[in-house]
Design a protein around this motif. Structure first.
Motif, PDB file in Angstrom:
ATOM      1  N   ASP A  77       0.625  -1.105  -0.123  1.00  0.00           N
ATOM      2  CA  ASP A  77      -0.065   0.154  -0.041  1.00  0.00           C
ATOM      3  C   ASP A  77       0.858   1.206   0.074  1.00  0.00           C
ATOM      4  OD1 ASP A  77      -2.472  -1.502   0.159  1.00  0.00           O
ATOM      5  OD2 ASP A  77      -2.128  -1.598   2.385  1.00  0.00           O
ATOM      6  N   GLY A  78       2.067   1.172   0.559  1.00  0.00           N
ATOM      7  CA  GLY A  78       2.872   2.319   0.438  1.00  0.00           C
ATOM      8  C   GLY A  78       4.527   2.034   0.566  1.00  0.00           C
ATOM      9  N   GLY A  79       5.341   2.758   0.271  1.00  0.00           N
ATOM     10  CA  GLY A  79       6.712   2.557   0.513  1.00  0.00           C
ATOM     11  C   GLY A  79       7.180   2.062  -0.680  1.00  0.00           C
ATOM     12  N   GLN A  80       8.610   1.672  -0.701  1.00  0.00           N
ATOM     13  CA  GLN A  80       9.318   1.206  -1.732  1.00  0.00           C
ATOM     14  C   GLN A  80      10.121  -0.079  -1.431  1.00  0.00           C
ATOM     15  OE1 GLN A  80      11.853   4.761  -2.548  1.00  0.00           O
ATOM     16  NE2 GLN A  80      10.582   5.396  -4.196  1.00  0.00           N
ATOM     17  N   ALA A  81      10.255  -0.823  -2.533  1.00  0.00           N
ATOM     18  CA  ALA A  81      10.821  -2.179  -2.297  1.00  0.00           C
ATOM     19  C   ALA A  81      11.781  -2.490  -3.627  1.00  0.00           C
ATOM     20  CB  ALA A  81      10.002  -3.430  -1.851  1.00  0.00           C
ATOM     21  N   GLN A  82      12.957  -2.894  -3.470  1.00  0.00           N
ATOM     22  CA  GLN A  82      13.623  -3.602  -4.422  1.00  0.00           C
ATOM     23  C   GLN A  82      14.310  -4.843  -4.297  1.00  0.00           C
ATOM     24  OE1 GLN A  82      16.955  -0.659  -5.762  1.00  0.00           O
ATOM     25  NE2 GLN A  82      15.465   0.435  -7.209  1.00  0.00           N
ATOM     26  N   VAL A  83      14.027  -5.575  -5.236  1.00  0.00           N
ATOM     27  CA  VAL A  83      14.676  -6.993  -5.100  1.00  0.00           C
ATOM     28  C   VAL A  83      15.486  -7.259  -6.404  1.00  0.00           C
ATOM     29  CG1 VAL A  83      14.145  -9.428  -5.125  1.00  0.00           C
ATOM     30  CG2 VAL A  83      12.624  -7.896  -3.874  1.00  0.00           C
ATOM     31  N   ALA A  84      16.595  -7.726  -6.160  1.00  0.00           N
ATOM     32  CA  ALA A  84      17.812  -8.045  -7.222  1.00  0.00           C
ATOM     33  C   ALA A  84      17.849  -6.721  -8.003  1.00  0.00           C
ATOM     34  CB  ALA A  84      17.119  -8.993  -7.925  1.00  0.00           C
ATOM     35  N   GLY A  85      17.757  -5.516  -7.516  1.00  0.00           N
ATOM     36  CA  GLY A  85      18.002  -4.269  -8.501  1.00  0.00           C
ATOM     37  C   GLY A  85      16.712  -4.040  -8.994  1.00  0.00           C
ATOM     38  N   HIS A  86      15.631  -4.635  -9.002  1.00  0.00           N
ATOM     39  CA  HIS A  86      14.351  -4.375  -9.826  1.00  0.00           C
ATOM     40  C   HIS A  86      13.573  -3.550  -8.726  1.00  0.00           C
ATOM     41  CE1 HIS A  86      15.771  -6.260 -13.418  1.00  0.00           C
ATOM     42  NE2 HIS A  86      16.080  -7.272 -12.327  1.00  0.00           N
ATOM     43  N   ASP A  87      12.637  -2.716  -9.200  1.00  0.00           N
ATOM     44  CA  ASP A  87      11.556  -2.179  -8.254  1.00  0.00           C
ATOM     45  C   ASP A  87      10.362  -3.036  -8.366  1.00  0.00           C
ATOM     46  OD1 ASP A  87       8.921  -0.597  -7.920  1.00  0.00           O
ATOM     47  OD2 ASP A  87      10.276   0.613  -7.072  1.00  0.00           O
ATOM     48  N   VAL A  88       9.741  -3.566  -7.206  1.00  0.00           N
ATOM     49  CA  VAL A  88       9.017  -4.598  -7.148  1.00  0.00           C
ATOM     50  C   VAL A  88       7.382  -4.161  -7.860  1.00  0.00           C
ATOM     51  CG1 VAL A  88       7.370  -5.900  -5.639  1.00  0.00           C
ATOM     52  CG2 VAL A  88       9.705  -5.518  -4.976  1.00  0.00           C
ATOM     53  N   ALA A  89       7.140  -2.732  -7.610  1.00  0.00           N
ATOM     54  CA  ALA A  89       5.987  -2.409  -8.221  1.00  0.00           C
ATOM     55  C   ALA A  89       6.346  -2.057  -9.657  1.00  0.00           C
ATOM     56  CB  ALA A  89       5.430  -1.191  -7.616  1.00  0.00           C
ATOM     57  N   ALA A  90       7.298  -1.504 -10.100  1.00  0.00           N
ATOM     58  CA  ALA A  90       7.430  -1.107 -11.547  1.00  0.00           C
ATOM     59  C   ALA A  90       8.124  -2.248 -12.308  1.00  0.00           C
ATOM     60  CB  ALA A  90       8.529   0.116 -11.743  1.00  0.00           C
ATOM     61  N   SER A  91       8.883  -2.936 -11.849  1.00  0.00           N
ATOM     62  CA  SER A  91       9.363  -4.209 -12.820  1.00  0.00           C
ATOM     63  C   SER A  91       9.136  -5.565 -12.169  1.00  0.00           C
ATOM     64  CB  SER A  91      10.967  -3.901 -12.869  1.00  0.00           C
ATOM     65  OG  SER A  91      11.467  -4.996 -13.722  1.00  0.00           O
ATOM     66  N   PRO A  92       7.938  -5.993 -11.898  1.00  0.00           N
ATOM     67  CA  PRO A  92       7.763  -7.377 -11.314  1.00  0.00           C
ATOM     68  C   PRO A  92       8.197  -8.502 -11.959  1.00  0.00           C
ATOM     69  CG  PRO A  92       5.638  -6.479 -12.124  1.00  0.00           C
ATOM     70  CD  PRO A  92       6.671  -5.262 -12.433  1.00  0.00           C
ATOM     71  N   ASP A  93       8.294  -8.403 -13.396  1.00  0.00           N
ATOM     72  CA  ASP A  93       8.750  -9.345 -14.322  1.00  0.00           C
ATOM     73  C   ASP A  93      10.205  -9.533 -13.871  1.00  0.00           C
ATOM     74  OD1 ASP A  93       6.426  -9.924 -15.295  1.00  0.00           O
ATOM     75  OD2 ASP A  93       6.684  -8.744 -17.042  1.00  0.00           O
ATOM     76  N   GLY A  94      10.950  -8.316 -13.646  1.00  0.00           N
ATOM     77  CA  GLY A  94      12.623  -8.727 -13.472  1.00  0.00           C
ATOM     78  C   GLY A  94      12.510  -9.308 -12.148  1.00  0.00           C
ATOM     79  N   VAL A  95      11.809  -8.940 -11.172  1.00  0.00           N
ATOM     80  CA  VAL A  95      11.975  -9.587  -9.873  1.00  0.00           C
ATOM     81  C   VAL A  95      11.716 -11.138  -9.952  1.00  0.00           C
ATOM     82  CG1 VAL A  95      10.895  -9.784  -7.395  1.00  0.00           C
ATOM     83  CG2 VAL A  95      11.096  -7.650  -8.660  1.00  0.00           C
ATOM     84  N   ARG A  96      10.666 -11.484 -10.624  1.00  0.00           N
ATOM     85  CA  ARG A  96      10.453 -13.004 -10.745  1.00  0.00           C
ATOM     86  C   ARG A  96      11.297 -13.744 -11.433  1.00  0.00           C
ATOM     87  NH1 ARG A  96       4.624 -11.010 -13.048  1.00  0.00           N
ATOM     88  NH2 ARG A  96       3.474 -10.183 -10.880  1.00  0.00           N
ATOM     89  N   ALA A  97      12.021 -13.072 -12.478  1.00  0.00           N
ATOM     90  CA  ALA A  97      13.092 -13.731 -13.147  1.00  0.00           C
ATOM     91  C   ALA A  97      14.375 -14.083 -12.037  1.00  0.00           C
ATOM     92  CB  ALA A  97      13.525 -12.912 -14.331  1.00  0.00           C
ATOM     93  N   ALA A  98      14.343 -13.424 -11.141  1.00  0.00           N
ATOM     94  CA  ALA A  98      15.861 -13.369 -10.368  1.00  0.00           C
ATOM     95  C   ALA A  98      15.562 -14.125  -9.074  1.00  0.00           C
ATOM     96  CB  ALA A  98      16.254 -12.169  -9.823  1.00  0.00           C
ATOM     97  N   ILE A  99      14.127 -14.737  -8.744  1.00  0.00           N
ATOM     98  CA  ILE A  99      13.780 -15.013  -7.414  1.00  0.00           C
ATOM     99  C   ILE A  99      13.290 -16.600  -7.404  1.00  0.00           C
ATOM    100  CG2 ILE A  99      13.504 -12.625  -6.594  1.00  0.00           C
ATOM    101  CD1 ILE A  99      10.399 -13.494  -6.345  1.00  0.00           C
ATOM    102  N   GLY A 100      13.452 -17.270  -6.394  1.00  0.00           N
ATOM    103  CA  GLY A 100      12.507 -18.375  -5.849  1.00  0.00           C
ATOM    104  C   GLY A 100      11.743 -18.158  -4.761  1.00  0.00           C
ATOM    105  N   VAL A 101      10.584 -18.930  -4.617  1.00  0.00           N
ATOM    106  CA  VAL A 101       9.737 -19.074  -3.504  1.00  0.00           C
ATOM    107  C   VAL A 101       9.365 -20.093  -2.805  1.00  0.00           C
ATOM    108  CG1 VAL A 101       7.814 -17.740  -2.201  1.00  0.00           C
ATOM    109  CG2 VAL A 101       9.093 -16.630  -4.054  1.00  0.00           C
ATOM    110  N   THR A 102       9.550 -20.475  -1.783  1.00  0.00           N
ATOM    111  CA  THR A 102       9.084 -21.719  -0.932  1.00  0.00           C
ATOM    112  C   THR A 102       8.206 -21.345   0.016  1.00  0.00           C
ATOM    113  OG1 THR A 102      10.842 -23.098  -1.774  1.00  0.00           O
ATOM    114  CG2 THR A 102       9.557 -23.762  -0.102  1.00  0.00           C
ATOM    115  N   GLY A 103       7.088 -21.577  -0.355  1.00  0.00           N
ATOM    116  CA  GLY A 103       5.789 -21.073   1.015  1.00  0.00           C
ATOM    117  C   GLY A 103       5.788 -22.021   1.994  1.00  0.00           C
ATOM    118  N   GLN A 104       4.891 -21.549   3.112  1.00  0.00           N
ATOM    119  CA  GLN A 104       4.904 -22.398   4.202  1.00  0.00           C
ATOM    120  C   GLN A 104       4.282 -23.723   4.029  1.00  0.00           C
ATOM    121  OE1 GLN A 104       2.668 -20.354   7.433  1.00  0.00           O
ATOM    122  NE2 GLN A 104       3.386 -18.443   6.949  1.00  0.00           N
TER     123      GLN A 104
END
Length: 334
Positions: A77-104
């Motif tokens: 809802d607010g604030g900024q976040a970057q993952v692997a150098g990509h802005d999470v809101a502006a470049s979600p595809d760049g984030v997804r290409a660099a990460i892996g997620v294992t949920g609960q």
């Protein structure tokens, strides 16, 4: 859910070069609410590449919400976040290409075999068929699942399913992995096996963002730890730094020579005496500087203690102290 999904035509992480000299994950003022319930209330994080970061907190503290935002599953809802150098809101595809997620909860399909689960992930990553089989075979061997590869995943133990879950996450060679309570429900042996896997990932240069309710797990694995309470970071630092925040630490000196004991007891300030054990307890934060000061004093006074032990609060003490009240003061340990 395992996720490391490149867009069509991409064969691997696109954010690796962006990590050079920068944080793998960073947030400033991250906020998220559901109705009138504030889940994240201005979260600041800075996680170096190639490290293990642990986010601790009681149920409902916002740990999973933070992971979902950083992995682009939900929007902040607010604030900024970057993952692997990509802005999470502006470049979600760049984030997804660099990460892996294992949920609960395991995303393994129990109706198909372990190998078929792996090949399904390879297809989702658009790997050529031969390459997909090679990657699947290598990961199944790495996670000690080769013998069970042809069996339905529904027949796997909890530890095997968790290993398969992470193996599936690694198909896309992510450089940042989010592990949301990866050892919940596992027996002690399986937990220790999982710890070994996490260490191997970090040795390979992978950044691990770990959420857990097991304090010994964070103590064992994490380079830095943040304690999340009521949507805010209550404290952040290394395990040792966090332990020094909590009162109760002390240095214990034990003597066999009664004369040396009496001299030390008469000279040192603020000590608690145990005359039966010939032992002194000195309040201490456990820091190297304070320990050196006491050793220097003993040496200059010509007093020799037969035993010196340092006692510091453990992460359980830290956790309960920081999450037991309603104080929202952020305290970052440097």
């Amino acid at each position: 859910m395992p996720m490391s999904t490149p867009m069509p035509g991409q064969s691997g992480p696109s954010g690796s070069s962006a990590l050079s000299g920068a944080a793998a994950v960073s947030t400033v003022g991250l906020r998220k609410s559901y109705g009138d319930k504030t889940v994240l209330d201005g979260i600041d994080l800075h996680i170096p590449a190639g490290s293990v970061f642990a986010l601790l907190g009681p149920n409902g503290a916002g740990k999973t919400t933070a992971v979902k935002i950083l992995s682009t599953l939900i929007r902040a809802d607010g604030g900024q976040a970057q993952v692997a150098g990509h802005d999470v809101a502006a470049s979600p595809d760049g984030v997804r290409a660099a990460i892996g997620v294992t949920g609960q909860f395991s995303a393994v399909d129990g109706l198909i075999t372990g190998e078929e689960n792996m090949l399904l992930m390879a297809d989702l990553h658009h790997l050529p068929k031969q390459e997909g089989r090679r990657v699947a075979a290598e990961l199944l061997e790495r996670f000690d699942l080769t013998d069970a590869a042809k069996k339905p995943a529904s027949t796997y133990s909890g530890g095997m399913k968790r290993r398969l879950d992470i193996a599936m996450t690694l198909v896309g060679s992510p450089r940042i992995i989010f592990l949301d309570e990866p050892t919940t429900g596992l027996d002690p042996r399986s937990r220790h096996n999982m710890w070994g896997i996490i260490r191997e990932l970090v040795n390979d240069g992978v950044t691990v963002f770990l959420t857990t309710q097991y304090l010994d797990e964070a103590d064992e694995l994490a380079d830095r730890i943040a304690v999340l309470n009521d949507g805010r970071i209550a404290a952040e630092g290394t395990a040792d730094e966090l332990k020094r925040l909590i009162p109760g630490g002390h240095i214990r000196l034990r003597f066999t020579d009664p004369a040396a004991y009496q001299t030390a007891a008469a000279t040192l300030r603020d000590v608690t005496r145990d005359d039966d054990a010939l032992a002194l307890q000195i309040p201490s934060d456990g820091s190297q500087r304070e320990l050196r000061s006491i050793l220097d004093w003993l040496d200059s006074a010509g007093i020799e203690a037969d035993e010196l032990t340092v006692h510091t609060p453990d992460l359980d003490d830290v956790f309960f102290a920081l999450t037991g009240g309603t104080d929202h003061t952020k305290e970052t340990v440097r």
